[in-house]
Scaffold this motif. Structure first.
Motif, PDB file in Angstrom:
ATOM      1  N   UNK A  81       0.627  -1.266   0.108  1.00  0.00           N
ATOM      2  CA  UNK A  81       0.127   0.072  -0.099  1.00  0.00           C
ATOM      3  C   UNK A  81       0.906   1.379   0.044  1.00  0.00           C
ATOM      4  N   UNK A  82       1.982   1.254   0.656  1.00  0.00           N
ATOM      5  CA  UNK A  82       2.866   2.251   0.784  1.00  0.00           C
ATOM      6  C   UNK A  82       3.488   2.677  -0.523  1.00  0.00           C
ATOM      7  N   UNK A  83       3.720   1.425  -1.324  1.00  0.00           N
ATOM      8  CA  UNK A  83       4.343   1.607  -2.711  1.00  0.00           C
ATOM      9  C   UNK A  83       3.229   2.564  -3.574  1.00  0.00           C
ATOM     10  N   UNK A  84       2.215   1.843  -3.546  1.00  0.00           N
ATOM     11  CA  UNK A  84       0.931   2.437  -4.528  1.00  0.00           C
ATOM     12  C   UNK A  84       0.902   3.958  -4.051  1.00  0.00           C
ATOM     13  N   UNK A  85       0.907   4.446  -2.788  1.00  0.00           N
ATOM     14  CA  UNK A  85       0.697   5.816  -2.275  1.00  0.00           C
ATOM     15  C   UNK A  85       1.814   6.651  -2.715  1.00  0.00           C
ATOM     16  N   UNK A  90       4.277  10.494  -6.604  1.00  0.00           N
ATOM     17  CA  UNK A  90       5.215  10.877  -7.501  1.00  0.00           C
ATOM     18  C   UNK A  90       4.746  11.292  -8.882  1.00  0.00           C
ATOM     19  N   UNK A  91       3.837  10.538  -9.232  1.00  0.00           N
ATOM     20  CA  UNK A  91       2.974  10.748 -10.583  1.00  0.00           C
ATOM     21  C   UNK A  91       2.241  12.202 -10.500  1.00  0.00           C
ATOM     22  N   UNK A 165      11.613  24.407  -7.713  1.00  0.00           N
ATOM     23  CA  UNK A 165      10.954  23.736  -6.460  1.00  0.00           C
ATOM     24  C   UNK A 165      10.316  22.508  -6.681  1.00  0.00           C
ATOM     25  N   UNK A 166       9.278  22.692  -7.584  1.00  0.00           N
ATOM     26  CA  UNK A 166       8.418  21.495  -7.985  1.00  0.00           C
ATOM     27  C   UNK A 166       9.328  20.546  -8.719  1.00  0.00           C
ATOM     28  N   UNK A 167      10.287  20.711  -9.324  1.00  0.00           N
ATOM     29  CA  UNK A 167      11.425  19.755  -9.803  1.00  0.00           C
ATOM     30  C   UNK A 167      12.026  19.039  -8.660  1.00  0.00           C
ATOM     31  N   UNK A 168      12.500  19.854  -7.621  1.00  0.00           N
ATOM     32  CA  UNK A 168      12.981  19.226  -6.334  1.00  0.00           C
ATOM     33  C   UNK A 168      11.937  18.179  -5.580  1.00  0.00           C
ATOM     34  N   UNK A 169      10.710  18.766  -5.645  1.00  0.00           N
ATOM     35  CA  UNK A 169       9.705  17.916  -5.091  1.00  0.00           C
ATOM     36  C   UNK A 169       9.384  16.483  -5.840  1.00  0.00           C
ATOM     37  N   UNK A 170       9.472  16.645  -7.139  1.00  0.00           N
ATOM     38  CA  UNK A 170       9.381  15.441  -7.901  1.00  0.00           C
ATOM     39  C   UNK A 170      10.639  14.686  -7.683  1.00  0.00           C
ATOM     40  N   UNK A 172      12.303  14.169  -4.848  1.00  0.00           N
ATOM     41  CA  UNK A 172      11.881  13.838  -3.497  1.00  0.00           C
ATOM     42  C   UNK A 172      10.942  12.704  -3.692  1.00  0.00           C
ATOM     43  N   UNK A 173       9.940  12.814  -4.408  1.00  0.00           N
ATOM     44  CA  UNK A 173       8.995  11.756  -4.488  1.00  0.00           C
ATOM     45  C   UNK A 173       9.480  10.502  -5.071  1.00  0.00           C
ATOM     46  N   UNK A 174      10.205  10.582  -5.988  1.00  0.00           N
ATOM     47  CA  UNK A 174      10.833   9.408  -6.794  1.00  0.00           C
ATOM     48  C   UNK A 174      11.792   8.699  -5.772  1.00  0.00           C
ATOM     49  N   UNK A 175      12.485   9.503  -4.934  1.00  0.00           N
ATOM     50  CA  UNK A 175      13.346   8.754  -4.008  1.00  0.00           C
ATOM     51  C   UNK A 175      12.444   8.107  -3.062  1.00  0.00           C
ATOM     52  N   UNK A 176      11.234   8.530  -2.532  1.00  0.00           N
ATOM     53  CA  UNK A 176      10.398   7.950  -1.645  1.00  0.00           C
ATOM     54  C   UNK A 176       9.735   6.655  -2.284  1.00  0.00           C
ATOM     55  N   UNK A 177       9.584   6.824  -3.421  1.00  0.00           N
ATOM     56  CA  UNK A 177       9.004   5.635  -4.348  1.00  0.00           C
ATOM     57  C   UNK A 177       9.800   4.701  -4.284  1.00  0.00           C
ATOM     58  N   UNK A 178      11.258   4.799  -4.688  1.00  0.00           N
ATOM     59  CA  UNK A 178      12.055   3.945  -4.726  1.00  0.00           C
ATOM     60  C   UNK A 178      12.538   3.193  -3.380  1.00  0.00           C
ATOM     61  N   UNK A 179      12.274   4.117  -2.431  1.00  0.00           N
ATOM     62  CA  UNK A 179      12.617   3.329  -1.042  1.00  0.00           C
ATOM     63  C   UNK A 179      11.722   2.613  -0.462  1.00  0.00           C
ATOM     64  N   UNK A 180      10.206   2.945  -0.760  1.00  0.00           N
ATOM     65  CA  UNK A 180       9.072   2.124  -0.578  1.00  0.00           C
ATOM     66  C   UNK A 180       9.158   0.834  -1.293  1.00  0.00           C
ATOM     67  N   UNK A 181       9.703   0.784  -2.566  1.00  0.00           N
ATOM     68  CA  UNK A 181       9.898  -0.646  -3.321  1.00  0.00           C
ATOM     69  C   UNK A 181      10.866  -1.341  -2.526  1.00  0.00           C
ATOM     70  N   UNK A 182      11.976  -0.759  -2.155  1.00  0.00           N
ATOM     71  CA  UNK A 182      12.930  -1.417  -1.519  1.00  0.00           C
ATOM     72  C   UNK A 182      12.251  -2.244  -0.244  1.00  0.00           C
ATOM     73  N   UNK A 183      11.446  -1.296   0.578  1.00  0.00           N
ATOM     74  CA  UNK A 183      10.961  -1.963   1.595  1.00  0.00           C
ATOM     75  C   UNK A 183       9.928  -2.949   1.608  1.00  0.00           C
ATOM     76  N   UNK A 184       9.164  -2.969   0.468  1.00  0.00           N
ATOM     77  CA  UNK A 184       8.266  -3.890  -0.015  1.00  0.00           C
ATOM     78  C   UNK A 184       8.996  -5.059  -0.435  1.00  0.00           C
ATOM     79  N   UNK A 185      10.143  -5.201  -1.120  1.00  0.00           N
ATOM     80  CA  UNK A 185      10.726  -6.326  -1.466  1.00  0.00           C
ATOM     81  C   UNK A 185      11.312  -7.016  -0.275  1.00  0.00           C
TER      82      UNK A 185
END
Length: 240
Positions: A81-85, A90-91, A165-170, A172-185
């Motif tokens: 669920x965290x990966x989906x969120x 990020x999208x 700033x919006x690019x920085x937000x993107x 950061x969201x991409x980094x959060x998504x990759x971290x969530x993927x690692x935790x899910x694995x």
């Protein structure tokens, strides 16, 4: 004479009924005696008690493994669920960054800056970055870079700063998504290991119960060799 004969014929049905009752009672007794008697329970041997104790211990371990497996499966589901969120976040950040990039294609009107305008632009950048960090859109490290002006020019136009700033937000969201993927694995791997351990323990528990319910069997080939004398084996004489 007629009275005696009459009494005799009247008593015949009663006597017949009495004999039928006696024969029926004899037949029931014979059937009861012929029924097989169950043997009294035999006391358990020390080896059987040890097997039963081991089977109980394995069953308890299997129950604990089942609880652990259920907990890890729940953690894996939460990680999914965290990966989906994280992907949705990020999208959305990517969409907003793209909108800003398209808007930046139109050049800004260059004009002479008013006194103190650079300070206003810097203050705007700091406030926008702090608000984004408070909303967890950027990380603390990114905020420190903004406040220290590492890679950030506070004298740029607010529209340009908003796009950066919006690019920085993107990012950061991409980094959060990759971290969530690692935790899910990791959660999936731990759940699979727990499931495999549970299957092994349940199989061992079943085997232990079967072994505990059977008679102790002699182990190894030495026991069979001790049960036979050499003279009782015909082939031994032929090769002597």
């Amino acid at each position: 004479m007629e009275s005696a004969v009459h009494s005799f014929f009247v008593s015949i049905p009663q006597a017949a009924a009495l004999w039928l009752v006696i024969l029926l009672a004899i037949a029931v007794a014979a059937v009861y005696v012929a029924l097989p008697r169950s043997a009294p329970p035999q006391p358990l041997t020390p080896a059987q008690r040890d097997k039963l104790r081991f089977a109980d211990e394995v069953a308890v371990a299997a129950d604990r493994a089942a609880a652990t497996c259920e907990r890890l499966r729940a953690e894996w589901s939460a990680a999914q669920e965290q990966v989906d969120a994280a992907w949705l976040a990020f999208a959305e950040a990517d969409r907003r960054a793209r909108e800003t990039t398209r808007a930046a294609a139109f050049p800004l009107i260059s004009k002479r800056r008013k006194p103190g305008e650079n300070a206003d632009r810097q203050r705007y950048l700091h406030h926008a970055a702090i608000a984004a960090c408070r909303n967890r859109e950027i990380s603390i490290a990114q905020l420190n870079d903004v406040l220290a002006h590492r890679g950030w020019n506070p004298r740029l136009h607010p529209v340009v700063q908003e796009g950066l700033l919006r690019q920085a937000i993107r990012e950061h969201r991409l980094s959060q998504y990759e971290d969530a993927q690692k935790r899910e694995q990791v959660a999936w791997h731990e759940a699979e290991l727990a499931a495999e351990a549970l299957r092994s323990l349940r199989a061992e528990a079943t085997a232990a119960v079967v072994r505990a319910g059977t008679a102790e069997e002699p182990a190894g080939d030495e026991w069979f060799a001790d049960q036979w004398a050499t003279g009782e084996i015909p082939a031994a004489k032929a090769y002597a």
